[in-house]
Design a protein around this motif. Sequence first.
Motif, PDB file in Angstrom:
ATOM      1  N   ASP A   1       0.844  -1.195   0.026  1.00 21.49           N
ATOM      2  CA  ASP A   1       0.079  -0.149  -0.103  1.00 21.49           C
ATOM      3  C   ASP A   1       0.987   1.095  -0.045  1.00 21.49           C
ATOM      4  O   ASP A   1       0.614   2.178  -0.634  1.00 21.49           O
ATOM      5  N   TYR A   2       2.002   1.276   0.585  1.00 22.30           N
ATOM      6  CA  TYR A   2       2.954   2.328   0.711  1.00 22.30           C
ATOM      7  C   TYR A   2       3.500   2.587  -0.414  1.00 22.30           C
ATOM      8  O   TYR A   2       3.796   3.931  -0.993  1.00 22.30           O
ATOM      9  N   ILE A   3       3.885   1.608  -1.168  1.00 21.22           N
ATOM     10  CA  ILE A   3       4.403   1.604  -2.583  1.00 21.22           C
ATOM     11  C   ILE A   3       3.448   2.339  -3.587  1.00 21.22           C
ATOM     12  O   ILE A   3       3.789   3.125  -4.396  1.00 21.22           O
ATOM     13  N   LYS A   4       2.039   2.103  -3.325  1.00 20.18           N
ATOM     14  CA  LYS A   4       1.161   2.252  -4.392  1.00 20.18           C
ATOM     15  C   LYS A   4       0.848   3.905  -4.104  1.00 20.18           C
ATOM     16  O   LYS A   4       0.403   4.632  -5.155  1.00 20.18           O
TER      17      LYS A   4
ATOM     18  N   ILE B   1       3.540   7.010   3.480  1.00 19.64           N
ATOM     19  CA  ILE B   1       4.733   6.825   4.162  1.00 19.64           C
ATOM     20  C   ILE B   1       5.253   7.715   4.908  1.00 19.64           C
ATOM     21  O   ILE B   1       5.535   7.690   6.221  1.00 19.64           O
ATOM     22  N   GLU B   2       4.977   9.012   4.417  1.00 22.77           N
ATOM     23  CA  GLU B   2       5.254  10.293   5.233  1.00 22.77           C
ATOM     24  C   GLU B   2       4.207  10.235   6.305  1.00 22.77           C
ATOM     25  O   GLU B   2       4.695  10.833   7.516  1.00 22.77           O
ATOM     26  N   GLU B   3       2.776  10.093   5.969  1.00 24.38           N
ATOM     27  CA  GLU B   3       1.905  10.335   6.991  1.00 24.38           C
ATOM     28  C   GLU B   3       1.985   9.351   8.306  1.00 24.38           C
ATOM     29  O   GLU B   3       2.023   9.709   9.356  1.00 24.38           O
ATOM     30  N   ARG B   4       2.605   8.134   7.599  1.00 25.15           N
ATOM     31  CA  ARG B   4       2.796   6.806   8.837  1.00 25.15           C
ATOM     32  C   ARG B   4       4.087   7.268   9.725  1.00 25.15           C
ATOM     33  O   ARG B   4       4.062   7.092  10.792  1.00 25.15           O
ATOM     34  N   SER B   5       5.054   8.046   9.099  1.00 16.03           N
ATOM     35  CA  SER B   5       6.207   8.493   9.577  1.00 16.03           C
ATOM     36  C   SER B   5       6.058   9.229  10.623  1.00 16.03           C
ATOM     37  O   SER B   5       6.191   9.252  11.829  1.00 16.03           O
ATOM     38  N   PHE B   6       5.107  10.511  10.390  1.00 19.59           N
ATOM     39  CA  PHE B   6       4.725  11.407  11.336  1.00 19.59           C
ATOM     40  C   PHE B   6       3.886  10.834  12.554  1.00 19.59           C
ATOM     41  O   PHE B   6       4.114  11.407  13.649  1.00 19.59           O
ATOM     42  N   GLU B   7       3.090   9.967  12.265  1.00 18.06           N
ATOM     43  CA  GLU B   7       2.260   9.338  13.207  1.00 18.06           C
ATOM     44  C   GLU B   7       3.340   8.442  14.348  1.00 18.06           C
ATOM     45  O   GLU B   7       3.105   8.520  15.480  1.00 18.06           O
TER      46      GLU B   7
ATOM     47  N   ILE C   1      13.047  15.661  12.966  1.00 25.78           N
ATOM     48  CA  ILE C   1      13.297  14.196  13.187  1.00 25.78           C
ATOM     49  C   ILE C   1      12.960  13.281  12.206  1.00 25.78           C
ATOM     50  O   ILE C   1      13.578  12.383  11.705  1.00 25.78           O
ATOM     51  N   HIS C   2      11.700  13.507  11.275  1.00 26.47           N
ATOM     52  CA  HIS C   2      11.356  12.764  10.067  1.00 26.47           C
ATOM     53  C   HIS C   2      12.665  12.934   9.136  1.00 26.47           C
ATOM     54  O   HIS C   2      13.078  11.868   8.444  1.00 26.47           O
ATOM     55  N   THR C   3      13.249  13.998   9.107  1.00 29.16           N
ATOM     56  CA  THR C   3      14.433  14.063   7.859  1.00 29.16           C
ATOM     57  C   THR C   3      15.686  13.330   8.612  1.00 29.16           C
ATOM     58  O   THR C   3      16.436  12.675   7.762  1.00 29.16           O
ATOM     59  N   THR C   4      15.775  13.200  10.004  1.00 26.82           N
ATOM     60  CA  THR C   4      17.103  12.527  10.474  1.00 26.82           C
ATOM     61  C   THR C   4      16.949  11.130  11.056  1.00 26.82           C
ATOM     62  O   THR C   4      17.762  10.533  11.302  1.00 26.82           O
ATOM     63  N   ALA C   5      15.570  10.982  11.533  1.00 29.52           N
ATOM     64  CA  ALA C   5      15.447   9.774  12.355  1.00 29.52           C
ATOM     65  C   ALA C   5      16.130  10.055  13.534  1.00 29.52           C
ATOM     66  O   ALA C   5      16.516   8.895  14.158  1.00 29.52           O
ATOM     67  N   ASP C   6      16.400  11.056  13.991  1.00 32.37           N
ATOM     68  CA  ASP C   6      17.163  11.488  15.384  1.00 32.37           C
ATOM     69  C   ASP C   6      16.260  12.029  16.333  1.00 32.37           C
ATOM     70  O   ASP C   6      15.921  13.252  16.261  1.00 32.37           O
ATOM     71  N   PHE C   7      15.748  11.209  17.350  1.00 27.95           N
ATOM     72  CA  PHE C   7      14.708  11.953  18.240  1.00 27.95           C
ATOM     73  C   PHE C   7      15.608  12.898  19.329  1.00 27.95           C
ATOM     74  O   PHE C   7      14.858  13.660  19.953  1.00 27.95           O
TER      75      PHE C   7
END
Length: 206
Positions: free
Chosen positions: A3-6, A11-17, A40-46
Motif C-alpha cells: 500500500d505504501y508503494i502504491k 509513508i510520510e503520514e505514517r512516519s509522522f504518526e 526528526i522525520h528528516t534525520t530519524a534522530d529523536f
Amino acid sequence: MSDYIKVPHLIEERSFEIITEELGDKTFPEDIAKIVKRVIHTTADFQYAEILVVSEDAINSAKKAIKSGGHIVTDTKMAMSGINKKKLSEYGGEVHCFISDEDVAKTAKEKGTTRAMAAMEKAIKDEKNKIFVIGNAPTALFKLKQFIEEGKVKPDLVVGVPVGFVGAAESKEEFEKLNVPYIVTRGRKGGSTVAAAIVNAILYML
C-alpha cells in the motif's frame, strides 16, 4: 508495504504518526512541534526534540517575512536545493546561495577569510534577504553575528544549525545571546538537511 508503494504519501503520514507516538509525553506548542517533527522525520534522530531551540516569535517573524516576499539565503547549495522553492515563490520569495560566486571567491582570497564568510558579506547588501539559513559553516554564523552586532543587518530569522566538531556548538551558543529571531540546535548536531527541514516546516504552515 504494498500500500505504501502504491501511495507514497502514506509513508510520510505514517512516519509522522510514529514520531508522535515515540515522542510520548513530550509536547511542544503546535508550530514548534511541526518543526521538531519534520527535523526528526528528516534525520530519524529523536535527540532533536531536546536540542532544538526556537526563540520567542521566531516562527511568526519568519512567516511575515515570507508573506512579504522576503528572500532566503543559505550557506550551502545542499540547503538551497532542499528548500521548497515552489512554495516560497507563491509569496514572491527566492532562495540564494552565494558560496560559488566568483566575486565571493575573490573577496575570500583577498581578505584571507572563508567563502562562507564572504558569502554572508555579499548577502547582507540586499535588503530583500530576510532569512539566513546556516547548516554547515560555523564561520558564516560568526560573521553574520558580527554584522548584526554592527547594525549592518537585522534578519527576520536566523536558522543556525551548523554541524561539526570545531566551532559549530560555539557559534550557535553565541546566537542565543543576540536580539534577533533564531532557531538553533545546541551542540554539534545539525546540517544542511536539518536547515532545509526547518524552513520547509515553516513554509508548510502558511
